[in-house]
Design an enzyme around this catalytic site. Structure first.
Site, PDB file in Angstrom:
ATOM      1  N   SER A   1     -25.776 -15.791  18.041  1.00 31.61           N
ATOM      2  CA  SER A   1     -25.981 -14.628  17.164  1.00 31.61           C
ATOM      3  C   SER A   1     -27.386 -14.047  17.316  1.00 31.61           C
ATOM      4  O   SER A   1     -27.718 -13.050  16.679  1.00 31.61           O
ATOM      5  CB  SER A   1     -25.731 -15.011  15.701  1.00 31.61           C
ATOM      6  OG  SER A   1     -26.545 -16.105  15.324  1.00 31.61           O
TER       7      SER A   1
ATOM      8  N   ASN B   1     -27.450 -23.440   6.866  1.00 30.56           N
ATOM      9  CA  ASN B   1     -26.553 -22.743   5.938  1.00 30.56           C
ATOM     10  C   ASN B   1     -27.306 -22.135   4.753  1.00 30.56           C
ATOM     11  O   ASN B   1     -27.074 -20.985   4.383  1.00 30.56           O
ATOM     12  CB  ASN B   1     -25.446 -23.680   5.453  1.00 30.56           C
ATOM     13  CG  ASN B   1     -24.552 -24.131   6.599  1.00 30.56           C
ATOM     14  OD1 ASN B   1     -24.626 -23.576   7.696  1.00 30.56           O
ATOM     15  ND2 ASN B   1     -23.724 -25.132   6.359  1.00 30.56           N
TER      16      ASN B   1
ATOM     17  N   THR C   1     -12.324  25.587  -7.228  1.00 29.09           N
ATOM     18  CA  THR C   1     -11.377  24.479  -7.364  1.00 29.09           C
ATOM     19  C   THR C   1     -10.304  24.755  -6.324  1.00 29.09           C
ATOM     20  O   THR C   1     -10.005  25.925  -6.040  1.00 29.09           O
ATOM     21  CB  THR C   1     -10.744  24.401  -8.776  1.00 29.09           C
ATOM     22  OG1 THR C   1     -10.063  25.633  -9.024  1.00 29.09           O
ATOM     23  CG2 THR C   1     -11.802  24.195  -9.856  1.00 29.09           C
ATOM     24  N   HIS C   2      -9.750  23.725  -5.757  1.00 31.20           N
ATOM     25  CA  HIS C   2      -8.772  23.870  -4.659  1.00 31.20           C
ATOM     26  C   HIS C   2      -9.354  24.688  -3.503  1.00 31.20           C
ATOM     27  O   HIS C   2      -8.604  25.304  -2.748  1.00 31.20           O
ATOM     28  CB  HIS C   2      -7.478  24.529  -5.147  1.00 31.20           C
ATOM     29  CG  HIS C   2      -6.959  23.970  -6.433  1.00 31.20           C
ATOM     30  ND1 HIS C   2      -6.086  22.899  -6.493  1.00 31.20           N
ATOM     31  CD2 HIS C   2      -7.228  24.307  -7.719  1.00 31.20           C
ATOM     32  CE1 HIS C   2      -5.818  22.617  -7.763  1.00 31.20           C
ATOM     33  NE2 HIS C   2      -6.506  23.452  -8.531  1.00 31.20           N
TER      34      HIS C   2
ATOM     35  N   SER D   1     -23.201  25.038  22.337  1.00 41.09           N
ATOM     36  CA  SER D   1     -22.072  24.573  23.127  1.00 41.09           C
ATOM     37  C   SER D   1     -22.427  24.723  24.597  1.00 41.09           C
ATOM     38  O   SER D   1     -23.127  25.651  24.985  1.00 41.09           O
ATOM     39  CB  SER D   1     -20.840  25.414  22.802  1.00 41.09           C
ATOM     40  OG  SER D   1     -19.936  25.397  23.885  1.00 41.09           O
TER      41      SER D   1
ATOM     42  N   LYS E   1     -22.185  29.776  20.341  1.00 39.01           N
ATOM     43  CA  LYS E   1     -21.969  28.760  19.319  1.00 39.01           C
ATOM     44  C   LYS E   1     -23.249  28.189  18.754  1.00 39.01           C
ATOM     45  O   LYS E   1     -24.276  28.081  19.406  1.00 39.01           O
ATOM     46  CB  LYS E   1     -21.156  27.599  19.901  1.00 39.01           C
ATOM     47  CG  LYS E   1     -19.735  27.989  20.208  1.00 39.01           C
ATOM     48  CD  LYS E   1     -18.868  27.942  18.993  1.00 39.01           C
ATOM     49  CE  LYS E   1     -18.303  26.558  18.879  1.00 39.01           C
ATOM     50  NZ  LYS E   1     -17.197  26.470  17.976  1.00 39.01           N
TER      51      LYS E   1
ATOM     52  N   ASN F   1     -23.522  24.917  16.342  1.00 45.09           N
ATOM     53  CA  ASN F   1     -22.659  23.903  15.719  1.00 45.09           C
ATOM     54  C   ASN F   1     -23.423  23.002  14.751  1.00 45.09           C
ATOM     55  O   ASN F   1     -24.562  22.624  15.021  1.00 45.09           O
ATOM     56  CB  ASN F   1     -22.012  23.037  16.806  1.00 45.09           C
ATOM     57  CG  ASN F   1     -21.030  23.825  17.654  1.00 45.09           C
ATOM     58  OD1 ASN F   1     -20.392  24.759  17.151  1.00 45.09           O
ATOM     59  ND2 ASN F   1     -20.925  23.475  18.922  1.00 45.09           N
TER      60      ASN F   1
ATOM     61  N   GLU G   1     -21.806  17.009  10.812  1.00 45.89           N
ATOM     62  CA  GLU G   1     -20.543  16.376  11.206  1.00 45.89           C
ATOM     63  C   GLU G   1     -20.743  14.880  11.453  1.00 45.89           C
ATOM     64  O   GLU G   1     -19.875  14.062  11.138  1.00 45.89           O
ATOM     65  CB  GLU G   1     -19.989  17.043  12.464  1.00 45.89           C
ATOM     66  CG  GLU G   1     -19.510  18.456  12.214  1.00 45.89           C
ATOM     67  CD  GLU G   1     -19.188  19.175  13.507  1.00 45.89           C
ATOM     68  OE1 GLU G   1     -18.004  19.408  13.764  1.00 45.89           O
ATOM     69  OE2 GLU G   1     -20.130  19.498  14.266  1.00 45.89           O
TER      70      GLU G   1
ATOM     71  N   TYR H   1     -19.451 -23.252   3.876  1.00 49.94           N
ATOM     72  CA  TYR H   1     -19.764 -22.383   5.016  1.00 49.94           C
ATOM     73  C   TYR H   1     -18.714 -22.510   6.112  1.00 49.94           C
ATOM     74  O   TYR H   1     -18.246 -23.601   6.426  1.00 49.94           O
ATOM     75  CB  TYR H   1     -21.149 -22.746   5.577  1.00 49.94           C
ATOM     76  CG  TYR H   1     -21.533 -21.944   6.809  1.00 49.94           C
ATOM     77  CD1 TYR H   1     -22.144 -20.711   6.682  1.00 49.94           C
ATOM     78  CD2 TYR H   1     -21.250 -22.425   8.091  1.00 49.94           C
ATOM     79  CE1 TYR H   1     -22.470 -19.959   7.801  1.00 49.94           C
ATOM     80  CE2 TYR H   1     -21.574 -21.686   9.214  1.00 49.94           C
ATOM     81  CZ  TYR H   1     -22.182 -20.455   9.065  1.00 49.94           C
ATOM     82  OH  TYR H   1     -22.507 -19.716  10.170  1.00 49.94           O
TER      83      TYR H   1
ATOM     84  N   GLN I   1     -20.954 -15.887  10.194  1.00 52.06           N
ATOM     85  CA  GLN I   1     -21.971 -15.336  11.099  1.00 52.06           C
ATOM     86  C   GLN I   1     -21.700 -13.845  11.366  1.00 52.06           C
ATOM     87  O   GLN I   1     -22.611 -13.100  11.721  1.00 52.06           O
ATOM     88  CB  GLN I   1     -21.968 -16.138  12.405  1.00 52.06           C
ATOM     89  CG  GLN I   1     -22.979 -15.677  13.425  1.00 52.06           C
ATOM     90  CD  GLN I   1     -23.217 -16.738  14.491  1.00 52.06           C
ATOM     91  OE1 GLN I   1     -23.892 -17.739  14.241  1.00 52.06           O
ATOM     92  NE2 GLN I   1     -22.643 -16.552  15.665  1.00 52.06           N
TER      93      GLN I   1
ATOM     94  N   LYS J   1     -23.511 -10.224   9.435  1.00 52.41           N
ATOM     95  CA  LYS J   1     -24.752  -9.456   9.594  1.00 52.41           C
ATOM     96  C   LYS J   1     -24.560  -8.102  10.247  1.00 52.41           C
ATOM     97  O   LYS J   1     -25.144  -7.098   9.813  1.00 52.41           O
ATOM     98  CB  LYS J   1     -25.763 -10.274  10.394  1.00 52.41           C
ATOM     99  CG  LYS J   1     -26.297 -11.438   9.597  1.00 52.41           C
ATOM    100  CD  LYS J   1     -26.975 -12.463  10.455  1.00 52.41           C
ATOM    101  CE  LYS J   1     -26.810 -13.837   9.849  1.00 52.41           C
ATOM    102  NZ  LYS J   1     -25.430 -14.391   9.978  1.00 52.41           N
TER     103      LYS J   1
HETATM  104  N1  ARG Z   1     -26.226 -18.332  12.911  1.00 55.53           N
HETATM  105  C1  ARG Z   1     -25.557 -18.884  11.788  1.00 55.53           C
HETATM  106  C2  ARG Z   1     -25.032 -17.763  10.889  1.00 55.53           C
HETATM  107  O1  ARG Z   1     -25.505 -16.705  11.024  1.00 55.53           O
HETATM  108  C3  ARG Z   1     -26.461 -19.747  10.998  1.00 55.53           C
HETATM  109  C4  ARG Z   1     -25.776 -20.821  10.229  1.00 55.53           C
HETATM  110  C5  ARG Z   1     -25.215 -21.841  11.155  1.00 55.53           C
HETATM  111  N2  ARG Z   1     -24.674 -22.937  10.455  1.00 55.53           N
HETATM  112  C6  ARG Z   1     -23.859 -23.813  11.012  1.00 55.53           C
HETATM  113  N3  ARG Z   1     -23.375 -24.739  10.293  1.00 55.53           N
HETATM  114  N4  ARG Z   1     -23.503 -23.706  12.263  1.00 55.53           N
HETATM  115  O2  ARG Z   1     -24.155 -17.944  10.074  1.00 55.53           O
END
Ligand code: ARG
Length: 462
Positions: free
Chosen positions: A24, A111, A156-157, A279, A285, A287, A292, A319, A324, A327
């Site tokens: 990660s 964790n 309205t509408h 464009s 144009k 735009n 958008e 956990y 993971q 994020k």
């Molecule tokens: N990279 C992990 C996450 O974002 C960290 C926690 C990892 N924990 C584990 N028991 N492998 O969730």
């Protein structure tokens, strides 16, 4: 390293694909500041509680400061075999200070570490978004003050309904953003307890001081109360995403109106060159791409909320590695929302409104018909339903003659209903119509009312 940090019970290294799917670091490197900050709070606490020797703790603290400098200067190195930001920092620390680095992870797990880092990051994200919301509100308020008297049709509408002012219309978005601001304040409440010290899931036998780390890191409600919940809770991320989704929904509606208003058929606005594009084939144009994209990004932000909800909904305690995946949706929503807020602030600040077109549209759609009906009720004692009917006939006649209500001659109006007299013209123009609506929350007092209620700027409490 030939074996990962956790490699003691393994014979061989993981497959290359395992390393890849596991890593990660490519995205959670964004947590580096929070990771180092939380590690420093943890190390200082371990020292103060005499859980690790003071010299080692001090070496750890110094090493972490150096890593922070390196990352700020050169960025975070990405090595998949180090998995995530937590191991990346720890690995660098061991390079810098040797075996003492190995004491940092006492009474802690990744964790509780990741939950802590991510909460800290999300707290700051709330602050950033609130600041950007306030900036957009300032831009809206400034333009609303400029156009407090500019008459435009209210719809309205998407059909012309009654005349309002442009200031009033803009302040409607200001009001939506007030609610978004408050929603982010609520979200921050769900981030105010510190999970650090919950360890892997079950707490620890070391005499840690969770109050101290919570306080050092700025968690205003102290440590979390249940270790299992601490490491499996992502409500804080969902609260942020929900607030972001609401806000983006409001931005999308504003963007949509700018797009419609910029069309030649409406012609209510001319977007500045800064926020328009041409464009590649059609030379004429102009735009509204930025608007958008704001409208489009809103769909993605709502998708981020859905994504994390679906990730979380089937997970047993505590956990699981699925988490993971928490994020990227949060980072994506944050980036898209900040960009959208900033772009809209720029668009609102620089857009040219076209009051003549707005007035013409308000005058075209019989938008003062309700005022005629109200006049009949007020001045001639006609029940509203009957007044509605009489006014309907007046609209029909005006439509046949191809003119507006206030251009109907008095004798024509009298033919429709004898009780109408010349005073009716006081309410039939769009200006008179706007002026006559004096109830709380109506266009006439909109801008000054928002100011005097102290909601012009939403820094601090609304
Ligand atoms: N990279 C992990 C996450 O974002 C960290 C926690 C990892 N924990 C584990 N028991 N492998 O969730």
């Amino acid at each position: 390293p030939s074996q990962p940090t956790w490699g003691g019970r393994f014979e061989t290294k993981p497959a290359e694909l395992m390393t890849r799917i596991n890593a990660s670091i490519g995205f959670d490197k964004r947590l580096w500041r929070e990771d180092i900050e939380a590690s420093k709070a943890h190390a200082a606490m371990l020292r103060d509680q005499k859980i690790i020797p003071a010299e080692d703790a001090d070496a750890i603290l110094k090493g972490l400061d150096q890593i922070a400098e390196e990352y700020a200067r050169d960025g975070v190195p990405v090595r998949d075999e180090l998995e995530d930001i937590h191991m990346t920092v720890e690995h660098r620390l061991s390079e810098l200070i040797g075996p003492a680095a190995g004491r940092l992870h006492t009474a802690r797990s990744r964790n509780d570490q990741v939950a802590t880092d991510f909460k800290l990051w999300t707290m700051r994200a709330c602050d950033d978004v609130q600041r950007a919301i306030s900036d957009l509100q300032d831009a809206l308020l400034a333009r609303a003050e400029e156009h407090a008297e500019t008459v435009m049709p209210g719809f309205t509408h998407l059909q012309v309904a009654q005349p309002v002012t442009l200031g009033h219309h803009l302040m409607a978005y200001h009001a939506m953003l007030d609610r978004d601001f408050v929603r982010l304040m609520d979200a921050e409440l769900s981030m105010s307890e510190c999970p650090l010290g919950a360890a892997a899931l079950a707490g620890t036998g070391f005499p840690i001081d969770r109050e101290a780390t919570a306080q050092a890191l700025g968690f205003t409600s102290g440590p979390t109360a249940n270790s299992l919940d601490s490491v499996s809770d992502r409500d804080f991320a969902l609260d942020f995403l929900a607030a972001a989704a609401f806000c983006s929904l409001h931005l999308s509606r504003l963007a949509e109106e700018l797009i419609i208003w910029a069309s030649p058929q409406f012609g209510f606005v001319k977007l500045s060159d800064d926020y328009s594009t041409g464009s590649s084939i059609m030379p004429q144009k102009r735009n509204p791409d930025a608007a958008e994209l704001v409208r489009g990004h809103s769909g993605r932000i709502i998708g981020c909320l859905t994504s994390l909800m679906v990730t979380m909904k089937g997970l047993p305690l505590a956990y699981s590695k699925d988490m993971q995946d928490d994020k990227e949706p949060v980072f994506e929503a944050y980036d898209l929302l900040m960009l959208s807020l900033e772009a809209l602030t720029g668009m609102i600040a620089t857009v040219t409104f076209v009051p003549e077109r707005m007035r013409a549209a308000a005058e075209q759609g019989f938008s003062t018909a309700t005022d005629l009906a109200d006049w009949l009720v007020r001045e001639a004692g006609v029940p509203f339903r009957e007044a509605h009917h009489i006014t309907g006939r007046a609209v029909k006649v005006a439509e046949e003659r191809g003119c507006n209500l206030d251009a109907l001659p008095l004798d024509v109006l009298k033919d429709i209903d004898q009780r109408i007299d010349e005073r009716v013209f006081d309410v039939l123009s769009v200006d008179a119509s706007v002026r006559s609506r004096t109830s709380f929350g109506a266009p006439r007092l909109s801008v000054s009312a928002s100011r005097s209620r102290g909601r012009g700027r939403t820094d601090g409490l609304p």
